[in-house]
Scaffold this active site. Sequence first.
Site, PDB file in Angstrom:
ATOM      1  N   ASP A   1     -53.627 -60.063  19.582  1.00  0.00           N
ATOM      2  CA  ASP A   1     -52.342 -60.401  18.952  1.00  0.00           C
ATOM      3  C   ASP A   1     -51.322 -60.896  19.985  1.00  0.00           C
ATOM      4  O   ASP A   1     -51.621 -60.980  21.180  1.00  0.00           O
ATOM      5  CB  ASP A   1     -51.839 -59.168  18.183  1.00  0.00           C
ATOM      6  CG  ASP A   1     -51.260 -59.537  16.829  1.00  0.00           C
ATOM      7  OD1 ASP A   1     -50.673 -60.618  16.725  1.00  0.00           O
ATOM      8  OD2 ASP A   1     -51.381 -58.721  15.888  1.00  0.00           O
TER       9      ASP A   1
ATOM     10  N   ASP B   1     -48.978 -64.570   8.962  1.00  0.00           N
ATOM     11  CA  ASP B   1     -49.701 -63.525   8.226  1.00  0.00           C
ATOM     12  C   ASP B   1     -49.773 -63.830   6.736  1.00  0.00           C
ATOM     13  O   ASP B   1     -48.806 -64.302   6.128  1.00  0.00           O
ATOM     14  CB  ASP B   1     -48.989 -62.168   8.391  1.00  0.00           C
ATOM     15  CG  ASP B   1     -49.229 -61.574   9.760  1.00  0.00           C
ATOM     16  OD1 ASP B   1     -49.680 -62.300  10.668  1.00  0.00           O
ATOM     17  OD2 ASP B   1     -48.969 -60.372   9.924  1.00  0.00           O
TER      18      ASP B   1
HETATM   19  C1  GLA Z   1     -49.799 -59.058  13.361  1.00  0.00           C
HETATM   20  C2  GLA Z   1     -51.078 -59.780  12.952  1.00  0.00           C
HETATM   21  C3  GLA Z   1     -51.693 -59.066  11.773  1.00  0.00           C
HETATM   22  C4  GLA Z   1     -51.985 -57.609  12.138  1.00  0.00           C
HETATM   23  C5  GLA Z   1     -50.712 -56.938  12.627  1.00  0.00           C
HETATM   24  C6  GLA Z   1     -51.002 -55.558  13.220  1.00  0.00           C
HETATM   25  O1  GLA Z   1     -48.825 -59.187  12.368  1.00  0.00           O
HETATM   26  O2  GLA Z   1     -50.823 -61.134  12.653  1.00  0.00           O
HETATM   27  O3  GLA Z   1     -52.879 -59.714  11.363  1.00  0.00           O
HETATM   28  O4  GLA Z   1     -52.986 -57.565  13.134  1.00  0.00           O
HETATM   29  O5  GLA Z   1     -50.059 -57.691  13.626  1.00  0.00           O
HETATM   30  O6  GLA Z   1     -49.848 -54.912  13.685  1.00  0.00           O
END
Ligand code: GLA
Length: 395
Positions: free
Chosen positions: A126, A183
Amino acid sequence: MIVNKPPMGWNSWNTFAKDINEELILKTADVFIESGLKDAGYEYVVIDDIWALKERDEKGRLVPDPEKFPHGMKYIADYIHSKGLKFGMYSCAGYYTCAGYPGSFDYEWIDAATFAEWEIDFLKYDFCFHPTCINADVLYKRMALALANCGRDILFSACSWGAENTRHWIKETGAHMWRSTQDIFDSWESIKTLALKEAPLQEYNGRGCFNDMDMLVVGMYGKGNVGLTGCTDVEYRTHFSLWAMLNSPLMIGCDIRNMSDAAKAILTNKEVIAINQDPLCAQPFYINNTKWEINTERKPEDPFYKNLPDEVLLMAKYLDGGDIALGIFNFSDGKASRWHQAVLPDLLGLPAISGKVLEATELWSGETIRSRCGVLDIPDTEPHDCKLYRVKVVG
Ligand code: GLA
Protein backbone atom coordinates in the site's frame (compact mmCIF):
# COMPACT_ATOMS: atom_id res chain seq x y z
CA MET A 1 9.03 -14.42 -11.31
CA ILE A 2 6.80 -13.84 -14.32
CA VAL A 3 3.01 -13.56 -14.04
CA ASN A 4 1.28 -14.39 -17.31
CA LYS A 5 -2.40 -14.06 -16.36
CA PRO A 6 -4.36 -11.73 -14.09
CA PRO A 7 -4.01 -13.20 -10.59
CA MET A 8 -7.16 -14.70 -9.02
CA GLY A 9 -7.95 -15.10 -5.35
CA TRP A 10 -9.67 -13.68 -2.29
CA ASN A 11 -8.76 -10.75 -0.03
CA SER A 12 -10.03 -10.11 3.50
CA TRP A 13 -10.43 -6.31 3.30
CA ASN A 14 -13.77 -5.67 1.59
CA THR A 15 -15.80 -7.67 4.05
CA PHE A 16 -13.74 -8.16 7.18
CA ALA A 17 -11.22 -5.29 7.64
CA LYS A 18 -10.02 -5.65 11.26
CA ASP A 19 -12.18 -8.69 11.98
CA ILE A 20 -9.73 -11.24 10.66
CA ASN A 21 -8.33 -14.25 12.45
CA GLU A 22 -6.84 -17.67 11.93
CA GLU A 23 -10.16 -19.49 11.97
CA LEU A 24 -11.60 -17.26 9.24
CA ILE A 25 -8.58 -17.65 6.99
CA LEU A 26 -8.33 -21.42 7.37
CA LYS A 27 -12.07 -21.82 6.78
CA THR A 28 -11.86 -19.56 3.74
CA ALA A 29 -9.14 -21.83 2.33
CA ASP A 30 -11.43 -24.83 2.91
CA VAL A 31 -14.26 -23.08 1.09
CA PHE A 32 -12.01 -22.44 -1.91
CA ILE A 33 -12.01 -26.20 -2.38
CA GLU A 34 -15.58 -27.04 -1.30
CA SER A 35 -17.29 -24.35 -3.36
CA GLY A 36 -15.40 -24.97 -6.60
CA LEU A 37 -13.52 -21.65 -6.47
CA LYS A 38 -10.17 -23.41 -6.71
CA ASP A 39 -11.40 -25.43 -9.71
CA ALA A 40 -12.54 -22.18 -11.31
CA GLY A 41 -8.97 -20.83 -11.03
CA TYR A 42 -8.91 -18.88 -7.74
CA GLU A 43 -5.58 -19.40 -6.05
CA TYR A 44 -4.45 -16.68 -3.62
CA VAL A 45 -5.85 -16.33 -0.08
CA VAL A 46 -4.77 -12.84 1.00
CA ILE A 47 -4.82 -11.27 4.47
CA ASP A 48 -5.06 -7.49 4.15
CA ASP A 49 -4.34 -4.77 6.73
CA ILE A 50 -4.69 -5.07 10.55
CA TRP A 51 -3.01 -8.42 11.05
CA ALA A 52 0.00 -7.17 13.03
CA LEU A 53 0.72 -5.72 16.44
CA LYS A 54 1.32 -1.98 16.60
CA GLU A 55 4.97 -2.50 17.60
CA ARG A 56 7.73 -4.45 15.93
CA ASP A 57 9.76 -6.89 18.06
CA GLU A 58 13.23 -6.18 19.46
CA LYS A 59 14.82 -7.30 16.16
CA GLY A 60 12.63 -4.90 14.21
CA ARG A 61 10.43 -7.66 12.82
CA LEU A 62 6.69 -7.44 12.26
CA VAL A 63 4.66 -9.43 14.78
CA PRO A 64 1.32 -11.06 13.94
CA ASP A 65 -1.36 -10.19 16.50
CA PRO A 66 -1.32 -13.31 18.74
CA GLU A 67 -5.00 -12.97 19.57
CA LYS A 68 -5.95 -13.13 15.92
CA PHE A 69 -3.23 -15.47 14.75
CA PRO A 70 -2.16 -17.58 17.76
CA HIS A 71 -0.02 -19.96 15.70
CA GLY A 72 1.66 -17.27 13.61
CA MET A 73 1.78 -16.88 9.86
CA LYS A 74 3.92 -19.86 8.86
CA TYR A 75 1.17 -22.06 10.28
CA ILE A 76 -1.38 -20.34 8.04
CA ALA A 77 0.93 -20.62 5.03
CA ASP A 78 1.39 -24.35 5.65
CA TYR A 79 -2.35 -24.90 5.87
CA ILE A 80 -3.09 -22.91 2.72
CA HIS A 81 -0.29 -24.68 0.83
CA SER A 82 -1.62 -28.06 1.98
CA LYS A 83 -4.81 -27.21 0.06
CA GLY A 84 -2.83 -26.48 -3.10
CA LEU A 85 -3.46 -22.74 -2.70
CA LYS A 86 -1.19 -19.73 -2.24
CA PHE A 87 -0.90 -17.31 0.66
CA GLY A 88 -0.82 -13.53 0.45
CA MET A 89 -0.16 -10.78 2.97
CA TYR A 90 -0.18 -7.00 3.14
CA SER A 91 2.22 -4.22 4.01
CA CYS A 92 2.78 -0.60 3.09
CA ALA A 93 5.50 1.58 1.55
CA GLY A 94 5.02 4.18 4.29
CA TYR A 95 5.82 4.44 7.99
CA TYR A 96 2.38 3.02 8.74
CA THR A 97 -0.21 1.00 6.90
CA CYS A 98 -3.42 2.75 5.93
CA ALA A 99 -5.02 1.55 9.17
CA GLY A 100 -2.05 2.76 11.26
CA TYR A 101 -0.05 -0.44 11.78
CA PRO A 102 3.72 -0.61 11.17
CA GLY A 103 4.65 0.01 7.54
CA SER A 104 7.72 -1.29 5.76
CA PHE A 105 9.52 1.97 5.04
CA ASP A 106 13.20 1.45 5.90
CA TYR A 107 12.33 -2.11 6.99
CA GLU A 108 11.97 -3.43 3.45
CA TRP A 109 14.77 -5.99 3.67
CA ILE A 110 13.82 -7.20 7.14
CA ASP A 111 10.18 -7.55 6.11
CA ALA A 112 10.94 -9.29 2.82
CA ALA A 113 13.08 -11.78 4.74
CA THR A 114 10.29 -12.28 7.30
CA PHE A 115 7.67 -12.81 4.59
CA ALA A 116 9.94 -15.32 2.87
CA GLU A 117 10.45 -17.13 6.18
CA TRP A 118 6.66 -17.32 6.61
CA GLU A 119 6.49 -18.68 3.05
CA ILE A 120 4.06 -16.19 1.66
CA ASP A 121 3.45 -16.09 -2.11
CA PHE A 122 1.91 -12.65 -2.62
CA LEU A 123 2.45 -9.21 -1.11
CA LYS A 124 -0.01 -6.35 -1.48
CA TYR A 125 1.93 -3.14 -0.90
CA ASP A 126 0.00 0.00 0.00
CA PHE A 127 0.93 3.69 -0.17
CA CYS A 128 -0.30 5.42 3.00
CA PHE A 129 1.92 7.54 5.31
CA HIS A 130 4.89 7.44 2.95
CA PRO A 131 7.77 9.90 3.22
CA THR A 132 7.35 12.71 0.71
CA CYS A 133 11.07 13.31 0.25
CA ILE A 134 11.42 10.04 -1.66
CA ASN A 135 9.77 9.50 -5.02
CA ALA A 136 6.99 6.94 -5.17
CA ASP A 137 8.82 4.84 -7.75
CA VAL A 138 11.80 4.51 -5.42
CA LEU A 139 9.57 3.42 -2.54
CA TYR A 140 8.17 0.62 -4.70
CA LYS A 141 11.61 -0.25 -6.10
CA ARG A 142 12.89 -0.69 -2.56
CA MET A 143 10.41 -3.45 -1.73
CA ALA A 144 10.54 -4.92 -5.24
CA LEU A 145 14.29 -5.38 -4.98
CA ALA A 146 14.10 -6.81 -1.47
CA LEU A 147 11.44 -9.31 -2.58
CA ALA A 148 13.38 -10.27 -5.71
CA ASN A 149 16.30 -11.12 -3.43
CA CYS A 150 14.41 -12.85 -0.63
CA GLY A 151 14.92 -16.34 -2.02
CA ARG A 152 11.24 -16.98 -2.70
CA ASP A 153 8.83 -16.21 -5.54
CA ILE A 154 6.50 -13.57 -4.13
CA LEU A 155 3.98 -11.87 -6.39
CA PHE A 156 4.31 -8.10 -5.88
CA SER A 157 0.93 -6.38 -5.90
CA ALA A 158 1.52 -2.62 -5.84
CA CYS A 159 -1.32 -0.57 -4.40
CA SER A 160 -0.64 3.14 -4.89
CA TRP A 161 -4.10 3.75 -6.40
CA GLY A 162 -2.63 5.27 -9.56
CA ALA A 163 -1.16 8.15 -7.54
CA GLU A 164 1.94 10.05 -8.70
CA ASN A 165 1.46 8.75 -12.25
CA THR A 166 2.02 5.16 -11.18
CA ARG A 167 1.34 3.99 -14.72
CA HIS A 168 4.53 5.65 -15.98
CA TRP A 169 6.94 3.95 -13.59
CA ILE A 170 5.32 0.86 -12.14
CA LYS A 171 6.81 -1.51 -14.70
CA GLU A 172 10.29 -0.25 -13.75
CA THR A 173 9.77 -1.99 -10.41
CA GLY A 174 8.88 -5.39 -11.86
CA ALA A 175 5.54 -5.34 -9.96
CA HIS A 176 3.13 -7.99 -11.21
CA MET A 177 -0.04 -5.95 -10.75
CA TRP A 178 -0.76 -2.36 -9.79
CA ARG A 179 -3.85 -0.63 -8.46
CA SER A 180 -4.89 1.68 -11.27
CA THR A 181 -7.96 3.11 -9.53
CA GLN A 182 -9.17 4.27 -6.14
CA ASP A 183 -10.73 1.91 -3.59
CA ILE A 184 -13.91 0.15 -4.64
CA PHE A 185 -17.17 0.36 -2.69
CA ASP A 186 -20.13 -1.95 -2.85
CA SER A 187 -22.35 0.23 -5.00
CA TRP A 188 -23.29 0.53 -8.66
CA GLU A 189 -21.86 4.07 -8.75
CA SER A 190 -18.47 2.81 -7.61
CA ILE A 191 -18.40 0.01 -10.19
CA LYS A 192 -19.34 2.42 -12.95
CA THR A 193 -16.82 5.03 -11.85
CA LEU A 194 -13.95 2.54 -11.66
CA ALA A 195 -14.80 0.98 -15.03
CA LEU A 196 -14.96 4.34 -16.80
CA LYS A 197 -11.72 5.49 -15.13
CA GLU A 198 -10.03 2.28 -16.14
CA ALA A 199 -11.21 2.37 -19.75
CA PRO A 200 -8.53 4.80 -20.98
CA LEU A 201 -5.73 3.08 -19.02
CA GLN A 202 -5.69 -0.12 -21.05
CA GLU A 203 -2.55 0.79 -22.98
CA TYR A 204 -0.67 0.38 -19.70
CA ASN A 205 -2.14 -3.04 -19.00
CA GLY A 206 -0.62 -6.29 -20.15
CA ARG A 207 0.95 -9.61 -19.44
CA GLY A 208 3.51 -9.44 -16.64
CA CYS A 209 2.02 -6.39 -14.89
CA PHE A 210 -1.76 -6.13 -14.78
CA ASN A 211 -3.93 -3.09 -14.06
CA ASP A 212 -5.76 -3.91 -10.84
CA MET A 213 -9.26 -2.41 -10.61
CA ASP A 214 -9.46 -3.45 -6.92
CA MET A 215 -11.09 -6.38 -5.20
CA LEU A 216 -14.50 -7.55 -6.36
CA VAL A 217 -17.64 -6.65 -4.44
CA VAL A 218 -19.71 -9.44 -6.03
CA GLY A 219 -21.88 -11.08 -3.37
CA MET A 220 -21.42 -8.46 -0.63
CA TYR A 221 -25.01 -7.09 -0.81
CA GLY A 222 -24.08 -4.07 1.30
CA LYS A 223 -22.47 -6.01 4.13
CA GLY A 224 -18.94 -5.61 5.41
CA ASN A 225 -16.28 -2.97 5.46
CA VAL A 226 -16.83 -1.30 2.07
CA GLY A 227 -20.54 -2.04 2.21
CA LEU A 228 -22.48 1.04 1.19
CA THR A 229 -25.75 0.30 -0.58
CA GLY A 230 -24.86 -3.03 -2.13
CA CYS A 231 -25.77 -4.05 -5.65
CA THR A 232 -28.23 -6.30 -7.42
CA ASP A 233 -27.10 -9.60 -8.91
CA VAL A 234 -27.45 -8.05 -12.36
CA GLU A 235 -25.05 -5.28 -11.33
CA TYR A 236 -22.62 -7.80 -9.84
CA ARG A 237 -22.70 -9.72 -13.12
CA THR A 238 -21.90 -6.55 -15.05
CA HIS A 239 -19.12 -5.76 -12.56
CA PHE A 240 -17.55 -9.20 -13.00
CA SER A 241 -17.86 -9.00 -16.80
CA LEU A 242 -16.12 -5.61 -16.83
CA TRP A 243 -13.22 -6.82 -14.70
CA ALA A 244 -12.97 -9.88 -16.98
CA MET A 245 -12.91 -7.82 -20.17
CA LEU A 246 -10.41 -5.32 -18.78
CA ASN A 247 -7.88 -8.00 -17.79
CA SER A 248 -8.05 -7.03 -14.12
CA PRO A 249 -6.99 -9.44 -11.37
CA LEU A 250 -10.06 -11.19 -9.94
CA MET A 251 -9.77 -10.96 -6.17
CA ILE A 252 -13.02 -11.89 -4.44
CA GLY A 253 -14.05 -9.61 -1.58
CA CYS A 254 -17.23 -11.19 -0.18
CA ASP A 255 -17.56 -13.70 2.65
CA ILE A 256 -17.26 -16.88 0.60
CA ARG A 257 -18.34 -18.99 3.60
CA ASN A 258 -21.85 -17.61 3.07
CA MET A 259 -22.02 -16.98 -0.65
CA SER A 260 -25.42 -16.71 -2.29
CA ASP A 261 -26.06 -19.10 -5.17
CA ALA A 262 -26.18 -16.14 -7.52
CA ALA A 263 -22.81 -14.79 -6.35
CA LYS A 264 -21.24 -18.22 -6.64
CA ALA A 265 -22.60 -18.66 -10.16
CA ILE A 266 -21.15 -15.28 -11.15
CA LEU A 267 -17.75 -15.88 -9.59
CA THR A 268 -17.37 -19.36 -11.06
CA ASN A 269 -18.62 -18.77 -14.61
CA LYS A 270 -15.79 -20.54 -16.40
CA GLU A 271 -16.44 -19.01 -19.82
CA VAL A 272 -16.32 -15.51 -18.38
CA ILE A 273 -13.19 -16.33 -16.41
CA ALA A 274 -11.62 -17.60 -19.64
CA ILE A 275 -12.12 -14.13 -21.16
CA ASN A 276 -10.10 -12.74 -18.24
CA GLN A 277 -7.46 -15.46 -18.25
CA ASP A 278 -7.00 -15.60 -22.02
CA PRO A 279 -3.30 -16.29 -22.73
CA LEU A 280 -3.05 -13.54 -25.34
CA CYS A 281 -3.86 -10.84 -22.74
CA ALA A 282 -4.70 -8.57 -25.67
CA GLN A 283 -5.67 -4.97 -25.08
CA PRO A 284 -9.45 -4.38 -25.17
CA PHE A 285 -10.71 -1.71 -27.55
CA TYR A 286 -13.87 0.37 -27.69
CA ILE A 287 -16.18 0.22 -30.65
CA ASN A 288 -17.14 3.65 -31.80
CA ASN A 289 -20.55 2.42 -32.66
CA THR A 290 -22.52 5.63 -32.53
CA LYS A 291 -26.17 5.78 -33.45
CA TRP A 292 -25.66 7.60 -36.73
CA GLU A 293 -23.05 5.14 -37.95
CA ILE A 294 -25.53 2.31 -37.78
CA ASN A 295 -28.14 4.06 -39.84
CA THR A 296 -26.76 6.98 -41.76
CA GLU A 297 -30.27 8.14 -42.67
CA ARG A 298 -30.93 9.10 -39.08
CA LYS A 299 -29.02 11.82 -37.26
CA PRO A 300 -28.49 11.92 -33.49
CA GLU A 301 -31.08 14.67 -33.12
CA ASP A 302 -33.70 12.52 -34.84
CA PRO A 303 -36.72 11.95 -32.52
CA PHE A 304 -36.17 8.25 -33.14
CA TYR A 305 -33.25 8.43 -30.76
CA LYS A 306 -34.95 10.46 -28.07
CA ASN A 307 -34.81 8.70 -24.71
CA LEU A 308 -32.29 6.16 -25.92
CA PRO A 309 -29.49 5.91 -23.38
CA ASP A 310 -26.07 7.29 -24.30
CA GLU A 311 -24.10 5.43 -21.71
CA VAL A 312 -23.72 2.12 -23.47
CA LEU A 313 -20.14 0.95 -23.72
CA LEU A 314 -19.20 -1.52 -26.41
CA MET A 315 -15.86 -3.17 -25.87
CA ALA A 316 -14.05 -5.93 -27.75
CA LYS A 317 -10.91 -7.96 -27.15
CA TYR A 318 -9.10 -10.42 -29.39
CA LEU A 319 -8.63 -13.84 -27.84
CA ASP A 320 -5.95 -16.42 -28.41
CA GLY A 321 -6.91 -18.64 -31.34
CA GLY A 322 -8.97 -16.15 -33.34
CA ASP A 323 -12.14 -15.65 -31.28
CA ILE A 324 -13.18 -12.21 -30.07
CA ALA A 325 -14.71 -11.23 -26.73
CA LEU A 326 -17.46 -8.64 -27.08
CA GLY A 327 -18.94 -6.81 -24.11
CA ILE A 328 -22.04 -4.60 -24.14
CA PHE A 329 -22.30 -2.62 -20.92
CA ASN A 330 -25.42 -0.62 -20.23
CA PHE A 331 -24.40 2.00 -17.64
CA SER A 332 -27.60 3.93 -18.12
CA ASP A 333 -30.87 3.71 -16.22
CA GLY A 334 -32.78 3.00 -19.41
CA LYS A 335 -33.02 0.03 -21.69
CA ALA A 336 -30.38 -0.19 -24.42
CA SER A 337 -32.04 -1.14 -27.67
CA ARG A 338 -30.70 -2.97 -30.65
CA TRP A 339 -29.95 0.32 -32.40
CA HIS A 340 -27.56 1.23 -29.65
CA GLN A 341 -25.84 -2.03 -29.70
CA ALA A 342 -25.66 -3.25 -33.26
CA VAL A 343 -22.07 -4.19 -34.02
CA LEU A 344 -20.61 -3.81 -37.48
CA PRO A 345 -18.20 -6.71 -38.11
CA ASP A 346 -15.87 -4.25 -39.83
CA LEU A 347 -15.28 -2.57 -36.47
CA LEU A 348 -14.04 -5.89 -35.14
CA GLY A 349 -11.67 -6.24 -38.09
CA LEU A 350 -13.91 -8.38 -40.31
CA PRO A 351 -14.58 -6.81 -43.72
CA ALA A 352 -17.78 -7.71 -45.57
CA ILE A 353 -15.74 -8.81 -48.57
CA SER A 354 -14.36 -11.71 -46.53
CA GLY A 355 -17.70 -13.45 -46.94
CA LYS A 356 -17.50 -14.52 -43.28
CA VAL A 357 -20.06 -13.92 -40.56
CA LEU A 358 -19.88 -13.56 -36.80
CA GLU A 359 -21.39 -16.13 -34.49
CA ALA A 360 -21.67 -14.83 -30.95
CA THR A 361 -22.51 -16.86 -27.85
CA GLU A 362 -23.57 -14.91 -24.77
CA LEU A 363 -21.71 -16.28 -21.78
CA TRP A 364 -24.36 -15.65 -19.08
CA SER A 365 -27.42 -16.90 -20.99
CA GLY A 366 -25.85 -19.29 -23.51
CA GLU A 367 -27.84 -17.65 -26.34
CA THR A 368 -26.20 -17.56 -29.76
CA ILE A 369 -26.76 -14.95 -32.48
CA ARG A 370 -25.28 -14.47 -35.95
CA SER A 371 -24.50 -11.39 -37.97
CA ARG A 372 -26.96 -10.80 -40.80
CA CYS A 373 -26.82 -8.27 -43.61
CA GLY A 374 -23.53 -6.97 -42.25
CA VAL A 375 -24.71 -6.35 -38.68
CA LEU A 376 -24.53 -8.30 -35.43
CA ASP A 377 -27.87 -7.34 -33.97
CA ILE A 378 -27.72 -7.47 -30.17
CA PRO A 379 -31.02 -8.00 -28.30
CA ASP A 380 -32.06 -5.30 -25.81
CA THR A 381 -29.97 -4.90 -22.68
CA GLU A 382 -31.72 -3.92 -19.44
CA PRO A 383 -30.48 -0.99 -17.29
CA HIS A 384 -27.14 -1.77 -15.56
CA ASP A 385 -27.03 -5.14 -17.31
CA CYS A 386 -24.48 -6.38 -19.78
CA LYS A 387 -23.91 -8.96 -22.45
CA LEU A 388 -20.64 -10.74 -22.80
CA TYR A 389 -20.11 -12.72 -25.98
CA ARG A 390 -17.47 -15.05 -27.27
CA VAL A 391 -17.56 -14.36 -30.97
CA LYS A 392 -16.39 -16.78 -33.65
CA VAL A 393 -15.72 -16.00 -37.29
CA VAL A 394 -17.60 -18.60 -39.32
CA GLY A 395 -18.82 -19.32 -42.84
C1 GLA B 1 -6.06 1.09 1.28
C2 GLA B 1 -6.16 0.08 0.15
C3 GLA B 1 -7.26 -0.91 0.46
C4 GLA B 1 -6.97 -1.61 1.79
C5 GLA B 1 -6.78 -0.58 2.89
C6 GLA B 1 -6.26 -1.22 4.17
O1 GLA B 1 -7.20 1.89 1.33
O2 GLA B 1 -6.39 0.72 -1.09
O3 GLA B 1 -7.39 -1.86 -0.58
O4 GLA B 1 -5.81 -2.41 1.65
O5 GLA B 1 -5.86 0.43 2.52
O6 GLA B 1 -6.07 -0.29 5.21
